[in-house]
Design an enzyme around this catalytic site. Structure first.
Site, mmCIF file in Angstrom:
data_model
loop_
_atom_site.group_PDB
_atom_site.id
_atom_site.type_symbol
_atom_site.label_atom_id
_atom_site.label_comp_id
_atom_site.label_asym_id
_atom_site.label_seq_id
_atom_site.Cartn_x
_atom_site.Cartn_y
_atom_site.Cartn_z
ATOM 1 N N TYR A 178 0.839 -1.206 0.000
ATOM 2 C CA TYR A 178 0.000 0.000 0.000
ATOM 3 C C TYR A 178 0.871 1.253 0.000
ATOM 4 O O TYR A 178 0.587 2.219 -0.692
ATOM 5 C CB TYR A 178 -0.934 0.013 1.223
ATOM 6 C CG TYR A 178 -1.944 1.129 1.131
ATOM 7 C CD1 TYR A 178 -3.183 0.923 0.536
ATOM 8 C CD2 TYR A 178 -1.642 2.419 1.598
ATOM 9 C CE1 TYR A 178 -4.098 1.940 0.408
ATOM 10 C CE2 TYR A 178 -2.549 3.450 1.467
ATOM 11 C CZ TYR A 178 -3.779 3.210 0.880
ATOM 12 O OH TYR A 178 -4.684 4.234 0.742
ATOM 13 N N PHE A 222 -8.190 21.674 -24.296
ATOM 14 C CA PHE A 222 -8.430 20.241 -24.405
ATOM 15 C C PHE A 222 -9.611 19.917 -23.498
ATOM 16 O O PHE A 222 -9.771 20.500 -22.434
ATOM 17 C CB PHE A 222 -7.207 19.385 -24.051
ATOM 18 C CG PHE A 222 -7.516 17.933 -24.281
ATOM 19 C CD1 PHE A 222 -7.668 17.449 -25.570
ATOM 20 C CD2 PHE A 222 -7.775 17.071 -23.222
ATOM 21 C CE1 PHE A 222 -8.053 16.140 -25.809
ATOM 22 C CE2 PHE A 222 -8.154 15.756 -23.456
ATOM 23 C CZ PHE A 222 -8.288 15.293 -24.747
ATOM 24 N N THR A 223 -10.404 18.946 -23.929
ATOM 25 C CA THR A 223 -11.697 18.681 -23.290
ATOM 26 C C THR A 223 -11.609 18.478 -21.767
ATOM 27 O O THR A 223 -12.226 19.224 -21.004
ATOM 28 C CB THR A 223 -12.333 17.440 -23.941
ATOM 29 O OG1 THR A 223 -11.383 16.371 -23.908
ATOM 30 C CG2 THR A 223 -12.711 17.723 -25.398
ATOM 31 N N ASP A 225 1.126 20.621 -20.270
ATOM 32 C CA ASP A 225 0.439 19.340 -20.482
ATOM 33 C C ASP A 225 1.420 18.524 -21.311
ATOM 34 O O ASP A 225 1.533 18.709 -22.531
ATOM 35 C CB ASP A 225 -0.898 19.525 -21.197
ATOM 36 C CG ASP A 225 -1.610 18.181 -21.389
ATOM 37 O OD1 ASP A 225 -0.925 17.136 -21.342
ATOM 38 O OD2 ASP A 225 -2.836 18.176 -21.590
ATOM 39 N N LYS A 242 -0.444 7.840 -23.333
ATOM 40 C CA LYS A 242 -0.037 8.192 -24.700
ATOM 41 C C LYS A 242 1.462 7.910 -24.856
ATOM 42 O O LYS A 242 1.866 6.767 -24.998
ATOM 43 C CB LYS A 242 -0.369 9.664 -24.990
ATOM 44 C CG LYS A 242 -1.863 9.924 -25.235
ATOM 45 C CD LYS A 242 -2.662 10.035 -23.992
ATOM 46 C CE LYS A 242 -4.049 10.571 -24.214
ATOM 47 N NZ LYS A 242 -4.858 10.527 -22.984
ATOM 48 N N ARG A 263 -13.856 15.510 -33.566
ATOM 49 C CA ARG A 263 -13.138 16.574 -32.850
ATOM 50 C C ARG A 263 -13.589 17.901 -33.448
ATOM 51 O O ARG A 263 -12.909 18.516 -34.246
ATOM 52 C CB ARG A 263 -11.615 16.413 -32.981
ATOM 53 C CG ARG A 263 -11.034 15.164 -32.384
ATOM 54 C CD ARG A 263 -10.722 15.197 -30.898
ATOM 55 N NE ARG A 263 -11.833 15.130 -29.990
ATOM 56 C CZ ARG A 263 -11.704 14.844 -28.686
ATOM 57 N NH1 ARG A 263 -10.537 14.592 -28.168
ATOM 58 N NH2 ARG A 263 -12.752 14.833 -27.898
ATOM 59 N N PHE A 305 -19.272 14.699 -25.590
ATOM 60 C CA PHE A 305 -18.919 13.842 -26.732
ATOM 61 C C PHE A 305 -18.780 12.370 -26.362
ATOM 62 O O PHE A 305 -18.966 11.493 -27.189
ATOM 63 C CB PHE A 305 -17.625 14.348 -27.395
ATOM 64 C CG PHE A 305 -16.430 14.306 -26.480
ATOM 65 C CD1 PHE A 305 -16.179 15.343 -25.604
ATOM 66 C CD2 PHE A 305 -15.552 13.236 -26.505
ATOM 67 C CE1 PHE A 305 -15.085 15.301 -24.748
ATOM 68 C CE2 PHE A 305 -14.448 13.184 -25.656
ATOM 69 C CZ PHE A 305 -14.225 14.226 -24.773
HETATM 70 N N1 PM9 Z 1 -6.720 12.393 -24.466
HETATM 71 C C1 PM9 Z 1 -7.520 11.389 -26.446
HETATM 72 O O1 PM9 Z 1 -8.137 10.479 -27.004
HETATM 73 C C2 PM9 Z 1 -8.389 10.539 -24.246
HETATM 74 C C3 PM9 Z 1 -9.579 11.222 -23.684
HETATM 75 S S1 PM9 Z 1 -10.462 12.302 -24.730
HETATM 76 C C4 PM9 Z 1 -11.086 11.273 -25.898
HETATM 77 O O2 PM9 Z 1 -6.890 12.260 -27.075
HETATM 78 C C5 PM9 Z 1 -4.396 15.703 -23.343
HETATM 79 C C6 PM9 Z 1 -3.670 16.549 -24.317
HETATM 80 C C7 PM9 Z 1 -5.049 14.561 -23.752
HETATM 81 C C8 PM9 Z 1 -5.763 13.772 -22.794
HETATM 82 C C9 PM9 Z 1 -6.512 12.662 -23.190
HETATM 83 C C10 PM9 Z 1 -5.739 14.200 -21.443
HETATM 84 C C11 PM9 Z 1 -6.450 13.423 -20.403
HETATM 85 C C12 PM9 Z 1 -5.073 15.340 -21.105
HETATM 86 N N2 PM9 Z 1 -4.420 16.075 -22.047
HETATM 87 O O3 PM9 Z 1 -7.418 10.468 -20.776
HETATM 88 O O4 PM9 Z 1 -7.364 11.310 -18.481
HETATM 89 O O5 PM9 Z 1 -5.005 14.211 -25.031
HETATM 90 O O6 PM9 Z 1 -5.471 9.984 -19.315
HETATM 91 O O7 PM9 Z 1 -5.798 12.230 -20.150
HETATM 92 C C13 PM9 Z 1 -7.501 11.463 -25.008
HETATM 93 P P1 PM9 Z 1 -6.559 10.928 -19.655
#
Ligand code: PM9
Length: 499
Positions: A73, A125-126, A216, A259, A383, A450
């Site tokens: 843990y 970004f979303t 980011d 990523k 997008r 979305f």
């Molecule tokens: N990006 C993408 O597919 C997955 C979620 S939206 C469909 O591009 C940036 C630049 C991203 C991102 C996720 C996140 C969030 C933050 N910044 O999905 O929570 O492209 O790991 O990261 C997606 P998490």
């Protein structure tokens, strides 16, 4: 001897069979999914280009390391490996794991943003914007205008416009700007990089005004590759070296490890300021888990530590971006309108240009992504206006200039042949794009709509009409098939008998 061309710097050890459903089954699947590709079950997808997030193939070393998970843990050995890898390659002092990128965004936003604050950034970004707004902040876009033009060929369309930034700082006052949010390889602009020169200028500006910079760094490695390839004086530097400099120009970062870092789950928050990091660790225990695991299993942290090492290898990044370029070039050659230059993590179709008969209020990109799925079983992502959501203050729909469909390439997963089939599918659809029907909402979720929204065609029940039923069919502006020719046979269906 220098190599003539690049090839994937790996060979395949384990395979996962793909299945292609019939067109009738795909029509049923997309209708059941409310014409939202996020709601299509993965078993109904042939080539999955929805996202590059968490979809990478891990290496044998990563899989082997998962057997070395220390699932204590507190104080897991794998946490220390992760901390060391992040410090070595990203260079920050304090490393706090989170379950994924938005976990880090949540903590950072809660920590630094107060109600009424303004957060400038190079395009929204979303998830990032959602957390900034949930914390009471207001996002203001300060990316250069070129990023909004899909045809502009500038090499660094992710750059911040310093005049815009200065205006925002004047209007809001530096004290109400908790940080400038700088995204690497700007996702919504088509995976477009920021240059070192621009980042240095932003740093100097922020230093003058006493404002923090939070990166980011989700696709910072891909950004580093573009800097190496495109920026004057950078071609001899290693990816690792450039990455360290990029990060050194910020005060901390959020990162979705799903990523660049080549893992299926994980993320981290980094902060150079020890006092802030202590507060962040305190918030992490409330929302994610103890600060030495942040919602991850020990094995997940180990895989991410190794993924970070692999991600900065020149062979890897060249092949990764080379594959995206390969797909993009096939589409450019066929005259399909895509965002230029070709981005780092995907090829972005210009849906507004491909579907001039579908007005923005009928969400051309959403319709095009659904139609591509029906046409070929290739799953892509909208997008555009659906992703942009509504204005936080007025509730009005936002219509960004870019109305795109993203063909996102997972890392180390698909082959060139998959790229060929994808290109053939898109090219075929482009030939009868006027058969695509616009969509209207039938269900609109409050947050990040979305992901879970549902739609229906504005006329009829299909998003992709049959030959003879397109918007231009009656006028003869349609494809050859509608004029009675049998020569239009889907290239995808030739290669894939199920199509
Ligand atoms: N990006 C993408 O597919 C997955 C979620 S939206 C469909 O591009 C940036 C630049 C991203 C991102 C996720 C996140 C969030 C933050 N910044 O999905 O929570 O492209 O790991 O990261 C997606 P998490």
């Amino acid at each position: 001897m220098s190599r003539r061309s690049w090839a994937e710097p790996y060979k395949i050890k384990m395979v996962e069979p793909l299945r292609m459903m019939s067109r009738a089954e795909r029509e049923e699947a997309i209708e059941a999914a409310g014409f939202n590709t996020f709601l299509v079950p993965s078993r109904a997808v042939y080539i999955d280009l929805l996202t590059d997030s968490g979809t990478s193939a891990m290496s044998d070393r990563q899989w082997a390391s998962m057997m070395m998970g220390d699932e204590a843990y507190a104080g897991s050995e794998n946490y220390f490996h992760l901390e060391e890898a992040v410090r070595r390659h990203y260079g920050y002092r304090n490393v706090i794991p989170t379950h994924q990128g938005r976990g880090a965004e949540h903590i950072l936003s809660r920590l630094l943003i107060k109600p009424g604050d303004t957060v400038p950034g190079n395009m929204y970004f979303t998830t990032t914007k959602a957390h900034q707004e949930l914390a009471g902040g207001r996002f203001v876009d300060v990316i250069g205008d070129r990023a909004h033009d899909p045809d502009d060929e500038s090499p660094f369309k992710g750059n911040i416009d310093l005049f815009k930034l200065e205006r925002v700082v004047k209007e809001a006052g530096a004290a109400r700007i908790p940080y400038v949010c700088v995204q690497c390889n700007v996702n919504m602009a088509g995976g477009q990089p920021i240059s070192l020169e621009n980042l240095r200028a932003v740093r100097a500006f922020c230093d003058r005004h006493g404002i923090r910079i939070m990166l980011d760094a989700t696709r910072a490695v891909e950004n580093a590759y573009f800097i190496q390839q495109r920026e004057a004086g950078q071609s001899e530097r290693s990816i690792g070296d450039i990455l360290l400099e990029v990060c050194s120009l910020s005060d901390g970062c959020t990162n979705s490890g799903k990523k660049d870092c080549l893992v299926n789950i994980g993320g981290f928050l980094c902060l150079n300021d020890d006092a802030l990091a202590e507060e962040a660790r305190n918030l992490v225990v409330v929302f994610e888990g103890l600060h030495t695991y942040g919602g991850l299993a020990g094995r997940d942290m180990e895989a991410m530590a190794i993924g970070i090492e692999e991600s900065v290898q020149q062979d890897h990044i060249r092949a990764r971006i080379g594959q995206v370029e390969y797909l993009g070039r096939l589409l450019i050659k066929a005259g399909v309108p895509i965002v230029r230059p070709i981005g780092g993590h995907g090829v972005f179709l210009n849906a507004a240009k491909m579907l001039p008969h579908v007005p923005r209020e009928q969400f051309p990109a959403q319709a095009l992504a659904a139609a591509l799925y029906v046409e070929s079983g290739v799953r892509a992502m909208e997008r555009g206006a659906v992703s942009a959501g509504r204005d936080h203050a007025t509730g009005a729909n936002l219509y960004p200039r870019l109305e795109l469909v993203r063909l996102t390439i997972p890392r180390r997963v698909y082959t060139q042949a998959h790229m060929d089939v994808t290109a053939e599918s898109v090219i075929e659809l482009a030939r009868h794009a006027d058969h695509v029907v616009g969509l209207k909402f039938t269900h609109e979720p409050k947050h990040l709509r979305f992901f879970q929204a549902r739609f229906a065609p504005v006329v009829g029940s299909k998003v992709l009409r049959g030959h003879g039923e397109g918007a231009g069919c009656a006028s003869g502006r349609c494809c050859g098939a509608c004029r009675g020719s049998s020569r239009v046979v889907s290239a995808a269906s030739t290669l894939n008998p199920g199509a």
